[in-house]
Design a protein around this motif. Structure first.
Motif, PDB file in Angstrom:
ATOM      1  N   VAL A 228      10.346 -15.560   7.712  1.00  0.00           N
ATOM      2  CA  VAL A 228      11.535 -14.739   8.005  1.00  0.00           C
ATOM      3  C   VAL A 228      10.949 -13.468   8.340  1.00  0.00           C
ATOM      4  CG1 VAL A 228      13.174 -16.063   6.736  1.00  0.00           C
ATOM      5  CG2 VAL A 228      11.676 -14.285   5.522  1.00  0.00           C
ATOM      6  N   GLY A 229       9.600 -12.998   8.124  1.00  0.00           N
ATOM      7  CA  GLY A 229       9.125 -11.635   8.396  1.00  0.00           C
ATOM      8  C   GLY A 229       7.627 -11.753   7.781  1.00  0.00           C
ATOM      9  N   THR A 230       6.873 -11.110   8.554  1.00  0.00           N
ATOM     10  CA  THR A 230       5.443 -10.751   8.378  1.00  0.00           C
ATOM     11  C   THR A 230       5.143  -9.282   8.679  1.00  0.00           C
ATOM     12  OG1 THR A 230       3.163 -11.429   8.539  1.00  0.00           O
ATOM     13  CG2 THR A 230       4.661 -11.461  10.408  1.00  0.00           C
ATOM     14  N   SER A 231       4.344  -8.822   7.613  1.00  0.00           N
ATOM     15  CA  SER A 231       3.896  -7.467   7.894  1.00  0.00           C
ATOM     16  C   SER A 231       2.636  -7.366   8.789  1.00  0.00           C
ATOM     17  CB  SER A 231       3.656  -6.648   6.550  1.00  0.00           C
ATOM     18  OG  SER A 231       2.571  -7.230   5.935  1.00  0.00           O
ATOM     19  N   VAL A 232       2.392  -6.323   9.656  1.00  0.00           N
ATOM     20  CA  VAL A 232       1.183  -6.219  10.419  1.00  0.00           C
ATOM     21  C   VAL A 232       0.437  -5.083   9.982  1.00  0.00           C
ATOM     22  CG1 VAL A 232       2.244  -7.579  12.385  1.00  0.00           C
ATOM     23  CG2 VAL A 232       2.682  -5.040  12.286  1.00  0.00           C
ATOM     24  N   LYS A 233       0.636  -4.556   8.728  1.00  0.00           N
ATOM     25  CA  LYS A 233      -0.408  -3.593   8.368  1.00  0.00           C
ATOM     26  C   LYS A 233      -1.575  -3.740   8.350  1.00  0.00           C
ATOM     27  CE  LYS A 233      -0.559  -0.153   4.438  1.00  0.00           C
ATOM     28  NZ  LYS A 233      -0.122   0.461   3.093  1.00  0.00           N
ATOM     29  N   LYS A 234      -2.466  -2.804   8.780  1.00  0.00           N
ATOM     30  CA  LYS A 234      -4.017  -3.128   8.835  1.00  0.00           C
ATOM     31  C   LYS A 234      -4.444  -4.209   9.810  1.00  0.00           C
ATOM     32  CE  LYS A 234      -4.315  -3.675   4.328  1.00  0.00           C
ATOM     33  NZ  LYS A 234      -4.832  -4.130   2.996  1.00  0.00           N
ATOM     34  N   SER A 235      -3.377  -4.673  10.687  1.00  0.00           N
ATOM     35  CA  SER A 235      -3.734  -5.662  11.494  1.00  0.00           C
ATOM     36  C   SER A 235      -3.892  -4.929  12.980  1.00  0.00           C
ATOM     37  CB  SER A 235      -2.445  -6.535  11.699  1.00  0.00           C
ATOM     38  OG  SER A 235      -2.057  -7.159  10.739  1.00  0.00           O
ATOM     39  N   THR A 236      -4.974  -5.648  13.448  1.00  0.00           N
ATOM     40  CA  THR A 236      -5.435  -5.048  14.983  1.00  0.00           C
ATOM     41  C   THR A 236      -4.599  -5.469  15.993  1.00  0.00           C
ATOM     42  OG1 THR A 236      -6.674  -7.100  15.587  1.00  0.00           O
ATOM     43  CG2 THR A 236      -7.998  -5.308  14.468  1.00  0.00           C
ATOM     44  N   VAL A 237      -4.645  -4.684  17.331  1.00  0.00           N
ATOM     45  CA  VAL A 237      -3.835  -5.138  18.413  1.00  0.00           C
ATOM     46  C   VAL A 237      -3.675  -6.922  18.635  1.00  0.00           C
ATOM     47  CG1 VAL A 237      -3.250  -5.102  20.815  1.00  0.00           C
ATOM     48  CG2 VAL A 237      -4.051  -3.069  19.352  1.00  0.00           C
TER      49      VAL A 237
ATOM     50  N   LYS B 236      12.167 -23.997   3.953  1.00  0.00           N
ATOM     51  CA  LYS B 236      12.003 -23.103   3.232  1.00  0.00           C
ATOM     52  C   LYS B 236      11.577 -21.682   3.746  1.00  0.00           C
ATOM     53  CE  LYS B 236      13.090 -25.603  -0.672  1.00  0.00           C
ATOM     54  NZ  LYS B 236      14.227 -24.914  -1.447  1.00  0.00           N
ATOM     55  N   ARG B 237      12.139 -20.675   3.349  1.00  0.00           N
ATOM     56  CA  ARG B 237      11.950 -19.284   4.075  1.00  0.00           C
ATOM     57  C   ARG B 237      10.980 -18.514   3.072  1.00  0.00           C
ATOM     58  NH1 ARG B 237      17.833 -17.867   3.387  1.00  0.00           N
ATOM     59  NH2 ARG B 237      17.332 -18.798   1.451  1.00  0.00           N
ATOM     60  N   VAL B 238       9.858 -18.196   3.825  1.00  0.00           N
ATOM     61  CA  VAL B 238       8.786 -17.196   3.401  1.00  0.00           C
ATOM     62  C   VAL B 238       8.788 -15.892   3.982  1.00  0.00           C
ATOM     63  CG1 VAL B 238       6.213 -17.135   3.158  1.00  0.00           C
ATOM     64  CG2 VAL B 238       7.515 -19.367   2.681  1.00  0.00           C
ATOM     65  N   LEU B 239       8.657 -14.890   3.192  1.00  0.00           N
ATOM     66  CA  LEU B 239       8.496 -13.468   3.648  1.00  0.00           C
ATOM     67  C   LEU B 239       7.073 -13.031   3.139  1.00  0.00           C
ATOM     68  CD1 LEU B 239       9.451 -10.664   4.682  1.00  0.00           C
ATOM     69  CD2 LEU B 239      10.090 -10.207   2.115  1.00  0.00           C
ATOM     70  N   LEU B 240       6.176 -12.630   4.221  1.00  0.00           N
ATOM     71  CA  LEU B 240       4.967 -12.542   4.128  1.00  0.00           C
ATOM     72  C   LEU B 240       4.830 -10.955   4.095  1.00  0.00           C
ATOM     73  CD1 LEU B 240       2.256 -14.210   3.729  1.00  0.00           C
ATOM     74  CD2 LEU B 240       1.916 -13.984   6.245  1.00  0.00           C
ATOM     75  N   ASN B 241       4.082 -10.349   2.892  1.00  0.00           N
ATOM     76  CA  ASN B 241       3.922  -8.895   3.005  1.00  0.00           C
ATOM     77  C   ASN B 241       2.474  -8.769   2.650  1.00  0.00           C
ATOM     78  OD1 ASN B 241       4.602  -6.097   3.009  1.00  0.00           O
ATOM     79  ND2 ASN B 241       4.887  -6.035   1.079  1.00  0.00           N
TER      80      ASN B 241
ATOM     81  N   HIS C 265      10.779 -10.446  13.640  1.00  0.00           N
ATOM     82  CA  HIS C 265      10.246 -10.934  12.561  1.00  0.00           C
ATOM     83  C   HIS C 265       9.017 -10.137  12.143  1.00  0.00           C
ATOM     84  CE1 HIS C 265      13.305 -14.091  11.766  1.00  0.00           C
ATOM     85  NE2 HIS C 265      12.689 -14.906  12.794  1.00  0.00           N
ATOM     86  N   ILE C 266       8.643  -9.388  12.821  1.00  0.00           N
ATOM     87  CA  ILE C 266       7.282  -8.526  12.617  1.00  0.00           C
ATOM     88  C   ILE C 266       7.749  -7.189  12.243  1.00  0.00           C
ATOM     89  CG2 ILE C 266       5.421  -7.823  13.664  1.00  0.00           C
ATOM     90  CD1 ILE C 266       5.354  -9.847  15.745  1.00  0.00           C
ATOM     91  N   PHE C 267       7.092  -6.610  11.029  1.00  0.00           N
ATOM     92  CA  PHE C 267       7.434  -5.168  10.856  1.00  0.00           C
ATOM     93  C   PHE C 267       6.054  -4.525  10.183  1.00  0.00           C
ATOM     94  CE2 PHE C 267       7.900  -7.838   7.122  1.00  0.00           C
ATOM     95  CZ  PHE C 267       7.237  -7.292   6.073  1.00  0.00           C
ATOM     96  N   GLU C 268       6.040  -3.346  10.514  1.00  0.00           N
ATOM     97  CA  GLU C 268       4.770  -2.494  10.399  1.00  0.00           C
ATOM     98  C   GLU C 268       4.511  -2.330   9.053  1.00  0.00           C
ATOM     99  OE1 GLU C 268       1.216  -0.769  11.244  1.00  0.00           O
ATOM    100  OE2 GLU C 268       2.627  -1.608  12.718  1.00  0.00           O
ATOM    101  N   GLN C 269       5.450  -1.967   8.352  1.00  0.00           N
ATOM    102  CA  GLN C 269       5.822  -1.596   6.719  1.00  0.00           C
ATOM    103  C   GLN C 269       7.140  -1.449   6.399  1.00  0.00           C
ATOM    104  OE1 GLN C 269       3.198   1.968   5.552  1.00  0.00           O
ATOM    105  NE2 GLN C 269       3.452   1.539   3.493  1.00  0.00           N
ATOM    106  N   MET C 270       7.588  -2.211   5.460  1.00  0.00           N
ATOM    107  CA  MET C 270       8.962  -2.249   4.885  1.00  0.00           C
ATOM    108  C   MET C 270       8.904  -1.627   3.560  1.00  0.00           C
ATOM    109  SD  MET C 270      11.279  -5.706   4.401  1.00  0.00           S
ATOM    110  CE  MET C 270      11.046  -6.236   5.957  1.00  0.00           C
ATOM    111  N   ALA C 271       9.745  -0.784   3.324  1.00  0.00           N
ATOM    112  CA  ALA C 271       9.818   0.342   2.008  1.00  0.00           C
ATOM    113  C   ALA C 271      10.421  -0.999   0.956  1.00  0.00           C
ATOM    114  CB  ALA C 271      11.006   1.190   2.158  1.00  0.00           C
ATOM    115  N   ALA C 272       9.937  -0.473  -0.291  1.00  0.00           N
ATOM    116  CA  ALA C 272      10.237  -1.190  -1.414  1.00  0.00           C
ATOM    117  C   ALA C 272      11.772  -1.489  -1.549  1.00  0.00           C
ATOM    118  CB  ALA C 272       9.703  -0.722  -2.610  1.00  0.00           C
ATOM    119  N   ARG C 273      12.723  -0.663  -1.287  1.00  0.00           N
ATOM    120  CA  ARG C 273      14.105  -0.742  -1.278  1.00  0.00           C
ATOM    121  C   ARG C 273      14.750  -1.815  -0.338  1.00  0.00           C
ATOM    122  NH1 ARG C 273      15.123   3.962   0.202  1.00  0.00           N
ATOM    123  NH2 ARG C 273      15.193   4.858  -1.822  1.00  0.00           N
TER     124      ARG C 273
END
Length: 495
Positions: free
Chosen positions: A354-363, A328-333, A378-386
Motif C-alpha cells: 500500500v506504500g513504500t518510501s524512497v528516502k535515500k533511494s537512488t534514481v 494482506k496489506r503492507v506499508l514499507l517505511n 504508492h510511492i512517497f519520499e517521506q511521510m510525517a509521523a502524523r
C-alpha cells in the motif's frame, strides 16, 4: 581541511550517479545533501556514516579522536555480525577534554593512544576518525597517522569525515575514499583466481550474508572481499585482484565501485539478495560477469541448476504461508535498496504493497519501484509521523515494516510492526532469508495480542443498569422480609 574539501567536491561530482549526471555544473557542485549545522541533530552525521561503513571490518582497531561523547553516541549502532575477530566490538577513544583542546595536546594524545592499542592488541591496522571538535581545532590527523605507521610498523588509516561536513550518506562515501587511498591495493595476494568477486555495500546485518555465501561456495565463486560485512583488513587490501563486483547498496559506496572499475578494471552491477527472483538474478549476473572476465562458461549451467534447485525448495516452504498472507496489506517505511527489493520479494507471494518510501533511494531504485508497482501513488519520499499514524489507525495496512524509529507509531495505532532495518534480529537475505521474512510477517500479523489490544478497555464498557422492580416470587418474598424487619433492632430479638 583543503584536502578534505577537495574530497567532498569529488564525491559530489560522482559520474556513476544517475541523479548527479542530470544536473548542471553549478548544481552538481552543491552536492546531494544540505550542509549540517554543527551540533544539530540531522539523523546521522558524516562521522556516523563513515563509522557505519568501516566498523564491520572486524579485526581492525577503530580509534575515535574526539571527546568521549562522540564515541559513546556512535558505538554499536548496527547489527553487523562477525564470524571470528571481536576487536571491532572494543571501543577506543582519545577522550579529549577541554584542557587538551586549550593546551593543544590533541595530536600528542592521539599518537600515544595508537601506541597503546598496538602494544595491547596488535591489530593488523588502526583506523583513526576525527570528529567535529578535532577537525575544528586543526589537529593534523594525516601527519600523526603517517608518523605512527612508520614508528610502529602497521597501517594507521586516517578517515577524514568529521560530522559537520555533511550527512551520514556523505560519510559513507568518504569512508570508501579512505579505503581507496590507504587500504585497497596495498597487498598482493598469492592466490588470485578467475572466480574471485567483491561484494560492496553488504553489512552482514544479523549474519544474513552467511545465508548467501554458501550458494557462492557451491558455485566455486570466492568472495575476495565483502565490504564491509564480516570483513578482514587483509581481504580488503587484496580486493583489487577480484574479477567482478556486486553493488548491494549503491547510495553508500557507488564511488568505491566506480573507481575500482576505473583503476583495476573490475566491472560491477547493482543487485539484491532480498527475495527469490532477485537472489536468482544476482547469481546469474555474477556468473555472467565472471565469464566475460575469462572464467569457464560452464559456470552458467551450474548456476542455473543451483537456482532451479533452491527456488523449488523455497517455493515449497512458502506455499504454507500463501493462504494466510495473500491479500494482506503492507506499508514499507524504509529506503535504499530495500525500497524496491523487499517490495518485489513480498509481491511474489501475493502480499499487497500500500506504500513504500524512497528516502535515500537512488534514481535507479525509484525506477525499479515504478516498474514493479506500476503506480506512483504508492510511492512517497517521506511521510510525517502524523500521516503514518492516520494511515495505520484507519486500517489501511495490516502491518508496517520499518526501522526502530517509527515502531512506536505502529504500536500506538495498534498495528503489527516488523523491524526491517539495521537493528533487526533475523537475517532476510537469500532464499532461506526470504522464507524467514515471510515467517516473521505471518507471526506478527496473526499474533493474538493485536485482537486483545484492539478491544475496548474495561473502563470504557459501562454495564447496563436495571431500573424495573423484582418480578419473580423469590425476589418478591425477599422484598417483603426486608420490609417486615425494617426498623427493628437487636433488642427486639432477645438473646
Amino acid at each position: 581541511m583543503s584536502l578534505l574539501r577537495a574530497k567532498i567536491q569529488d564525491v559530489f561530482n560522482e559520474p556513476a550517479c544517475e541523479k548527479n549526471r542530470g544536473k548542471d555544473a553549478k548544481a552538481r557542485k552543491e552536492g546531494c545533501s544540505k550542509p549540517l549545522t554543527p551540533g544539530a541533530a540531522a539523523g546521522g552525521c558524516a562521522f556516523d556514516g563513515a563509522k557505519i561503513v568501516l566498523q564491520p571490518i572486524t579485526d581492525v582497531a577503530h580509534l575515535i579522536h574526539a571527546p568521549l561523547a562522540c564515541e559513546g553516541n556512535s558505538w554499536d549502532n548496527r547489527g553487523a555480525a562477525s564470524s571470528g575477530p571481536t576487536l571491532w566490538r572494543t571501543s577506543f577513544t582519545t577522550d579529549l577534554t577541554e584542557l587538551d583542546v586549550v593546551m593543544g595536546q590533541g595530536e600528542r594524545k592521539l599518537f600515544k593512544a595508537i601506541r597503546e592499542i598496538k602494544e595491547a592488541y596488535g591489530p593488523p591496522a588502526i583506523f583513526v576518525y576525527p570528529t567535529c571538535v578535532t577537525a575544528l581545532i586543526g589537529d593534523d590527523i594525516e601527519a600523526v597517522c603517517k608518523r605512527a605507521a612508520e614508528k610502529f610498523g602497521l597501517p594507521v588509516v586516517p578517515v577524514n569525515a568529521p560530522g559537520f561536513v555533511g550527512s551520514k550518506n556523505l560519510g559513507n562515501k568518504l569512508a570508501g575514499e579512505a579505503l581507496l587511498e590507504h587500504v585497497i591495493g596495498t597487498v598482493e595476494p598469492d592466490d588470485a583466481g578467475p572466480y574471485d568477486i567483491n561484494i560492496l555495500g553488504e553489512f552482514n546485518l544479523s549474519g544474513e550474508f552467511w545465508l548467501v555465501k554458501p550458494l557462492l561456495d557451491r558455485l566455486g565463486i570466492r568472495v575476495r572481499a565483502c565490504i564491509p560485512g564480516d570483513a578482514r583488513y587483509f581481504d580488503i587490501a587484496c580486493a583489487h585482484r577480484a574479477r567482478a563486483a556486486m553493488m548491494v547498496c549503491s547510495t553508500a559506496l557507488i564511488n568505491l565501485a566506480r573507481k575500482m572499475e576505473q583503476r583495476w578494471d573490475i566491472p560491477f552491477f547493482e543487485g539484491s539478495f532480498y527475495g527469490i527472483t532477485d537472489t536468482s538474478e544476482a547469481l546469474r549476473q555474477i556468473s555472467q560477469l565472471l565469464v566475460k572476465k575469462g572464467a569457464d562458461p560452464e559456470i552458467l549451467g551450474r548456476t542455473e541448476a543451483l537456482i532451479a534447485e533452491e527456488e523449488a525448495i523455497a517455493w515449497k516452504k512458502l506455499a504454507a504461508y500463501r493462504p494466510r498472507l495473500e491479500g494482506k496489506r503492507v506499508l514499507l517505511n524504509t529506503g535504499g535498496v530495500k525500497s524496491w527489493s523487499v517490495v518485489h520479494a513480498l509481491m511474489e507471494i501475493g502480499i499487497e504493497i500500500v506504500g513504500t518510501s524512497v528516502k535515500k533511494s537512488t534514481v535507479e531504485d525509484k525506477e525499479r519501484i515504478k516498474q514493479i508497482l506500476k503506480d506512483d501513488n504508492h510511492i512517497f519520499e517521506q511521510m510525517a509521523a502524523r500521516e503514518l499514524y492516520a494511515m495505520l489507525s484507519e486500517c489501511k495496512a495490516d502491518i508496517m515494516l520499518s526501522g526502530g524509529r517509527t515502531q512506536f507509531i505502529a504500536l500506538k495505532a495498534k498495528t503489527p510492526w516488523l523491524d526491517i532495518n539495521q537493528e533487526r534480529q533475523h537475517p532476510y537475505a537469500g532464499y532461506d532469508g526470504m522464507v524467514e521474512l515471510v515467517r516473521q510477517i505471518d507471526l506478527a500479523i496473526h499474533n493474538p495480542i493485536w485482537r486483545q489490544v484492539r478491544e475496548p478497555a474495561p473502563w470504557d464498557c459501562q454495564p447496563a443498569v436495571r431500573e424495573e422492580l423484582p418480578s419473580t416470587k423469590s425476589e418478591t418474598a425477599t422484598l417483603h422480609v426486608v420490609q417486615e424487619f425494617a426498623g427493628t433492632t437487636a433488642d427486639d430479638f432477645g438473646e
